[in-house]
Scaffold this motif. Structure first.
Motif, mmCIF file in Angstrom:
data_model
loop_
_atom_site.group_PDB
_atom_site.id
_atom_site.type_symbol
_atom_site.label_atom_id
_atom_site.label_comp_id
_atom_site.label_asym_id
_atom_site.label_seq_id
_atom_site.Cartn_x
_atom_site.Cartn_y
_atom_site.Cartn_z
ATOM 1 N N TYR A 5 0.817 -1.215 0.000
ATOM 2 C CA TYR A 5 0.000 0.000 0.000
ATOM 3 C C TYR A 5 0.853 1.269 0.000
ATOM 4 C CZ TYR A 5 -3.905 -3.130 0.899
ATOM 5 O OH TYR A 5 -4.835 -4.125 0.790
ATOM 6 N N ASP A 6 1.968 1.246 0.753
ATOM 7 C CA ASP A 6 2.831 2.430 0.796
ATOM 8 C C ASP A 6 3.452 2.722 -0.566
ATOM 9 O OD1 ASP A 6 2.277 2.776 3.443
ATOM 10 O OD2 ASP A 6 4.168 1.941 4.185
ATOM 11 N N THR A 7 3.867 1.658 -1.272
ATOM 12 C CA THR A 7 4.554 1.862 -2.549
ATOM 13 C C THR A 7 3.587 2.340 -3.622
ATOM 14 O OG1 THR A 7 6.085 0.087 -1.943
ATOM 15 C CG2 THR A 7 6.109 0.826 -4.225
ATOM 16 N N ILE A 8 2.395 1.756 -3.683
ATOM 17 C CA ILE A 8 1.436 2.227 -4.691
ATOM 18 C C ILE A 8 0.996 3.649 -4.369
ATOM 19 C CG2 ILE A 8 -0.670 1.377 -3.588
ATOM 20 C CD1 ILE A 8 0.150 1.269 -7.359
ATOM 21 N N SER A 9 0.934 3.970 -3.073
ATOM 22 C CA SER A 9 0.597 5.345 -2.677
ATOM 23 C C SER A 9 1.677 6.314 -3.138
ATOM 24 C CB SER A 9 0.438 5.412 -1.154
ATOM 25 O OG SER A 9 0.220 6.739 -0.728
#
Length: 456
Positions: free
Chosen positions: A270-274
């Motif tokens: 989730y952090d990377t796609i964000s």
């Protein structure tokens, strides 16, 4: 056989030393180098530095329940054991993958007995606490509140999503960060020189470039760094002088592939796609390409990336460049046609296009505002002149004036436009920007608004 060599005899001492030496070499370096004092823990100065909340709580022995959250190899288990040693507490450990309710209750019963008999506190450490289901986590609650045990949990998943709220509300949550390259190098150098627990007896000489390579490829994971160093040391023959020299080439062989900290269903996902979407929104193509590359290398589903790209094309680029949506959809279709590895190329193409396109979220914001009105405000009736012909006849029969029922067909007027009301109360949701092609839309709307005002 135990009495074959009397305790204290020369032969008995040799046997004991040989057993200790065997134990040392059978235990992985990462386990042997596990710190015993807070000062030895690599990194985490943001929570363990002098004056920090956790450090003060440990020094004063004033804490009840703790949850440590962070990537693998950052010292969650180590920190729990150090806290137990620092506070002279018993240490009991369970694993969320292997343990069950019966084992939890057994540990709690032992802790209760130990406290009654010896007045000693027990720290119950549960690794991978997120693996416990709700009922397993709930078993802990009454015993935490009574002070039967001091609970410490460790997880690589966001505790606010994966751990029950009653447990998180009773715990202080601390996030551990990946260990920096410089701190990993210091840890590796300490392992090489440590004669008691490390490799100090092996006469090892390591090139600076070799240690930096191991630290870089470990990606903040101290356990992985120490494991790679141990592999390099054990598989490298000593030279004529008796030294084991670890070169850059040897280090590269010992840790061939970088460990990408990434969980397809966890925080890294989730952090990377964000970060990827926010880089597109922020018009930074280099950052967007980096996060795209990280996801692809880590094995993220490219279809998921493509779907988020299509969303961004409408949400962030919008009417400033409507071609953005076409490019995103084309990239998604091209990927389906090509597959990997070539499918990454249209994804990169679309990423750069979206990141460098003019931005507008006006349509997205307008829809959100309109939906809020529908959900929370008074529901507006469709004006009579916009209803279907059958509905208009019913309205006429009920006594509505003809002028209120007249609908003007736009294509019958010059410029295919005629001022008339389409929404009661004259509400406005769409506020065009002057970014990119949306500037032309704004000019058109301003022109129509002027015509409407002149006829009113």
């Amino acid at each position: 056989m135990d009495g074959l060599f009397p305790e204290g005899s020369e032969q008995g001492n040799k046997t004991e030393l040989n057993d200790q030496d065997a134990d040392k070499h059978s235990t992985p370096l990462a386990a042997r180098m596990r710190p015993t004092r807070i000062e030895e823990i690599a990194g985490q100065s943001h929570i363990l530095g002098e004056g920090k909340l956790l450090r003060r709580a440990i020094d004063a022995d004033r804490f009840s329940s703790l949850i440590f959250y962070g990537p693998p190899g950052t010292g969650k288990t180590t920190l729990a054991t150090v806290i137990a040693q620092s506070t002279n507490s018993r240490f009991e450990m369970l694993n969320g993958v292997e343990s069950n309710v019966s084992e939890i209750r057994d540990k709690i019963a032992q802790a209760r007995t130990w406290k009654q008999l010896r007045n000693q506190t027990t720290i119950l450490f549960i690794d991978e606490i997120h693996r416990f289901n709700k009922s397993q986590q709930d078993v802990l609650l009454p015993h935490i509140e009574r002070g039967t045990v001091r609970f410490i949990g460790a997880t690589t998943h966001n505790p606010y999503y994966y751990i029950n709220s009653p447990l998180t509300s009773r715990s202080q949550i601390f996030q551990l960060e990946s260990v920096s390259e410089e701190e990993l190098i210091i840890l590796l150098e300490r392992a090489i020189s440590d004669k008691e627990n490390g490799l100090g007896d092996e006469n090892i000489v390591a090139d600076k470039d070799a240690l930096r390579h191991i630290a870089e490829k470990s990606d903040g994971d101290a356990r992985k760094a120490l494991t790679a160093l141990e592999l390099a040391a054990l598989t490298t023959p000593s030279g004529k002088s008796g030294e084991i020299t670890i070169t850059l080439d040897i280090a590269a062989e010992s840790i061939q592939q970088k460990a990408i900290v990434y969980d397809a269903t966890g925080d890294a996902h989730y952090d990377t796609i964000s970060a990827y979407i926010k880089s597109i929104r922020g018009s930074d193509p280099d950052a967007a390409l980096y996060w795209l590359a990280k996801m692809l290398v880590a094995g993220e589903d490219p279809r998921y990336i493509a779907r988020r790209m299509v969303i961004s094309a409408s949400e962030d680029i919008g009417l400033a460049d409507s071609n953005g949506l076409r490019v995103a959809m084309d990239a998604q279709q091209a990927f389906e046609f090509l597959g990997m590895p070539e499918g990454r190329i249209p994804l990169a193409h679309a990423t750069v296009y979206l990141a460098t396109a003019p931005k507008s979220n006006s349509a997205y914001a307008a829809l959100n505002e309109a939906m809020a009105d529908v959900e929370h405000g008074k529901t507006l009736a469709v004006p009579a002149h916009l209803r279907t012909p059958t509905r208009k006849k019913l309205a006429s029969a009920s006594g509505t004036k003809d002028t209120e029922l007249e609908y003007h067909y736009s294509h019958s007027f010059e410029g295919n436009y005629v001022p008339q009301a389409y929404l009661p109360e004259g509400r406005q949701y769409y506020h065009p920007t002057e970014n990119g092609l949306e500037k032309r839309i704004k000019e058109r709307l301003d022109y129509w608004a002027a015509q409407h005002n002149s006829n009113s």
